[in-house]
Design a protein around this motif. Structure first.
Motif, PDB file in Angstrom:
ATOM      1  N   UNK A  67      33.261  41.850  46.164  1.00 43.06           N
ATOM      2  CA  UNK A  67      34.236  41.087  45.838  1.00 43.06           C
ATOM      3  C   UNK A  67      33.696  39.666  45.581  1.00 43.06           C
ATOM      4  N   UNK A  68      32.366  39.487  45.993  1.00 45.34           N
ATOM      5  CA  UNK A  68      31.761  38.072  46.011  1.00 45.34           C
ATOM      6  C   UNK A  68      30.366  38.069  44.709  1.00 45.34           C
ATOM      7  N   UNK A  69      30.781  37.438  43.574  1.00 49.83           N
ATOM      8  CA  UNK A  69      29.820  37.440  42.607  1.00 49.83           C
ATOM      9  C   UNK A  69      28.573  36.685  43.135  1.00 49.83           C
TER      10      UNK A  69
ATOM     11  N   UNK B 102      31.017  35.418  35.424  1.00 48.94           N
ATOM     12  CA  UNK B 102      29.713  35.873  35.670  1.00 48.94           C
ATOM     13  C   UNK B 102      29.923  37.397  35.502  1.00 48.94           C
ATOM     14  N   UNK B 103      29.041  37.785  34.568  1.00 47.11           N
ATOM     15  CA  UNK B 103      28.876  39.131  34.110  1.00 47.11           C
ATOM     16  C   UNK B 103      27.549  39.654  34.660  1.00 47.11           C
TER      17      UNK B 103
ATOM     18  N   UNK C  67      35.740  36.683  36.929  1.00 43.14           N
ATOM     19  CA  UNK C  67      36.230  35.811  36.162  1.00 43.14           C
ATOM     20  C   UNK C  67      37.259  35.011  36.963  1.00 43.14           C
ATOM     21  N   UNK C  68      37.158  33.792  36.937  1.00 45.27           N
ATOM     22  CA  UNK C  68      38.180  32.779  37.847  1.00 45.27           C
ATOM     23  C   UNK C  68      39.526  32.841  37.316  1.00 45.27           C
TER      24      UNK C  68
ATOM     25  N   UNK D 288      38.465  37.270  39.919  1.00 42.26           N
ATOM     26  CA  UNK D 288      39.232  38.654  39.538  1.00 42.26           C
ATOM     27  C   UNK D 288      38.145  39.465  38.803  1.00 42.26           C
ATOM     28  N   UNK D 289      37.949  40.834  39.011  1.00 47.12           N
ATOM     29  CA  UNK D 289      36.829  41.774  38.837  1.00 47.12           C
ATOM     30  C   UNK D 289      37.422  42.740  37.913  1.00 47.12           C
ATOM     31  N   UNK D 290      36.527  42.788  36.886  1.00 42.28           N
ATOM     32  CA  UNK D 290      37.134  43.859  35.883  1.00 42.28           C
ATOM     33  C   UNK D 290      35.608  44.592  35.243  1.00 42.28           C
TER      34      UNK D 290
END
Length: 214
Positions: free
Chosen positions: A25-27, A183-184, A200-201, A208-210
């Motif tokens: 959950x933390x990029x 961040x990808x 993405x923020x 938010x993670x996708x």
């Protein structure tokens, strides 16, 4: 140029996979994990990253710079503020970064806002640089046209004589921090069915993670 057909150059990526659970959950934490794994894999120039900027005429420019710091705010590098990239950053504070670690078949793309770090942070990093690099920061009118290399050599000798072993940080040289909103993480997979996990923020500043299709 060799007779090899450029269009025929390809590699089938098969080293690893990436899923949502692995990314966590933390990029920033996940980037740190990937960076450590790239170091362990002895990735060439592990901290090299492409920095893309846009100038006043909306023309994009890109070059390699070196990551020199990572904290809870963002990604830090150092350069000449009066360089082409510095002037582009001044006119448009949105940039992109790309890391590519071919040894692990991984890529990280970062987009965000850029700002100067504090003078104290720049002073601290500058103090850790080799003396030759410190003199080089004074000697090069970065991105400006010069008639020949003797300009650089003469400048270097002049500043080396002037400062000796007590070399201050030039006022035109210092650090930037890229504060990401995107961040990808990209992991190469076989048959071009790559894994892409994006953080993405959102409007509240939460990540938010996708997953993206390759």
């Amino acid at each position: 140029m060799s007779n090899r057909n450029i269009a025929d150059i390809r590699k089938d990526y098969q080293m690893a996979e990436l899923d949502e659970a692995t990314a966590g959950g933390d990029p920033f934490a996940f980037f740190g994990k990937w960076f450590a794994e790239a170091e362990a894999a002895q990735a060439e120039e592990v901290n090299a990253m492409v920095l893309a900027t846009v100038d006043l005429h909306n023309k994009p420019h890109a070059r390699i710079v070196l990551l020199k710091g990572l904290d809870e705010k963002g990604f830090v590098f150092f350069t000449n503020y009066s360089s082409a990239k510095g002037l582009e950053i001044e006119s448009n504070p949105f940039v992109a970064l790309v890391f590519f670690w071919t040894e692990l078949e991984r890529q990280v793309r970062i987009e965000g806002r850029i700002e100067k770090i504090s003078e104290e942070e720049s002073d601290h990093y500058f103090s850790t640089r080799p003396d030759g690099s410190k003199i080089g920061a004074w000697s090069s009118p970065q991105s400006q046209s010069i008639p020949d290399r003797s300009i650089l050599e003469n400048n270097y000798k002049q500043y080396a004589d002037q400062f000796g072993n007590d070399i201050p940080r030039p006022p035109h040289w210092g650090g930037y921090r890229v504060i990401p909103h995107y961040i990808e993480f990209w992991q190469g997979r076989s048959s071009r069915m790559h894994d892409r996990i994006v953080f993405s923020e959102d409007a509240m500043g939460e990540w938010v993670k996708t997953r993206l299709a390759p």
